[in-house]
Design an enzyme around this catalytic site. Structure first.
Site, PDB file in Angstrom:
ATOM      1  N   SER A  55     -34.207  21.063  19.778  1.00 13.05           N
ATOM      2  CA  SER A  55     -33.821  21.290  18.543  1.00 13.05           C
ATOM      3  C   SER A  55     -33.595  22.684  18.313  1.00 13.05           C
ATOM      4  O   SER A  55     -34.474  23.600  18.784  1.00 13.05           O
ATOM      5  CB  SER A  55     -34.926  20.721  17.631  1.00 13.05           C
ATOM      6  OG  SER A  55     -34.490  21.047  16.248  1.00 13.05           O
ATOM      7  N   VAL A  60     -38.126  28.356  20.804  1.00 14.89           N
ATOM      8  CA  VAL A  60     -37.562  28.454  22.240  1.00 14.89           C
ATOM      9  C   VAL A  60     -36.135  28.087  22.377  1.00 14.89           C
ATOM     10  O   VAL A  60     -35.283  28.959  23.019  1.00 14.89           O
ATOM     11  CB  VAL A  60     -38.479  27.738  23.184  1.00 14.89           C
ATOM     12  CG1 VAL A  60     -37.877  27.555  24.595  1.00 14.89           C
ATOM     13  CG2 VAL A  60     -39.868  28.135  23.241  1.00 14.89           C
ATOM     14  N   CYS A  61     -35.797  27.101  21.806  1.00 16.03           N
ATOM     15  CA  CYS A  61     -34.299  26.650  21.600  1.00 16.03           C
ATOM     16  C   CYS A  61     -33.417  27.602  21.169  1.00 16.03           C
ATOM     17  O   CYS A  61     -32.439  27.739  21.645  1.00 16.03           O
ATOM     18  CB  CYS A  61     -34.206  25.447  20.697  1.00 16.03           C
ATOM     19  SG  CYS A  61     -34.987  24.005  21.699  1.00 16.03           S
ATOM     20  N   ALA A  62     -33.740  28.268  20.093  1.00 11.75           N
ATOM     21  CA  ALA A  62     -33.109  29.369  19.300  1.00 11.75           C
ATOM     22  C   ALA A  62     -32.802  30.395  20.208  1.00 11.75           C
ATOM     23  O   ALA A  62     -31.812  31.070  20.446  1.00 11.75           O
ATOM     24  CB  ALA A  62     -33.695  29.598  18.066  1.00 11.75           C
ATOM     25  N   THR A  65     -30.413  29.616  23.157  1.00 11.88           N
ATOM     26  CA  THR A  65     -28.970  29.462  22.789  1.00 11.88           C
ATOM     27  C   THR A  65     -28.425  30.830  22.344  1.00 11.88           C
ATOM     28  O   THR A  65     -27.482  31.032  22.724  1.00 11.88           O
ATOM     29  CB  THR A  65     -28.821  28.757  21.153  1.00 11.88           C
ATOM     30  OG1 THR A  65     -29.364  27.273  21.457  1.00 11.88           O
ATOM     31  CG2 THR A  65     -27.511  28.405  20.777  1.00 11.88           C
TER      32      THR A  65
END
Length: 167
Positions: A55, A60-62, A65
């Protein structure tokens, strides 16, 4: 059944396990920019880096990305797509807020076709129903040349290895 870990606990993955050397399944996801269909996988005449994240709403995902967006500017003839289960509206808002312009941020929310075709759907535990953290590099002929299922979902991937696979 393939597995990964979430904070030290085993998490099972569902779907078809794709391996290096396999043909990359061609799957349609939803582009967060304009809700248009976006096809990932298959032979496109370009290299592809397909990055699955649980998500965009997590740190971490942000970060992942943002890092791939920064690196994508220097990649020639590479289509880089970030895929999550986030709704396309959330992905679009994330891109606007974070200035994400060099990668496609897409959603697999409709039928989980990508997650199932690539074997990255989390099958159990608190994150059941979203994708694990994974990266697939696909060559111009549609063959998977690199794969990383990140061993710990809360950790970042091996950026250098993933980027080297498409350079």
């Amino acid at each position: 059944m393939a597995t990964t870990m979430l904070k030290g606990n085993v998490v099972n993955l569902a779907g078809n396990e794709v391996k290096v050397g396999d043909k990359a399944p061609q799957v349609t996801v939803v582009n967060s920019n304009g809700l248009a269909d976006k096809v990932v996988g298959g032979a496109t005449g370009k290299k592809q880096l397909i990055v699955a994240v649980p998500s965009l709403d997590t740190a971490v995902c942000a970060t992942e990305t943002r890092n791939f967006n920064k690196e994508a500017a220097s990649l020639a003839n590479v289509d880089l797509t970030i895929v999550s289960m986030d709704l396309p509206f959330a992905g679009g808002r994330f891109c606007t807020t974070e200035g994400i312009e060099n990668v496609t941020v897409a959603s697999d929310f409709r039928n989980k076709d990508f997650a199932n075709a690539y074997g990255v759907l989390i099958a159990d535990g608190v994150l059941a129903g979203v994708t694990c953290r994974a990266i697939f590099a696909v060559n111009e002929e549609g063959i998977v040349t690199y794969k990383e299922i990140v061993p710990e979902i809360t950790a970042e991937p091996d950026y250098e290895a993933a980027l080297a696979a498409v350079k």
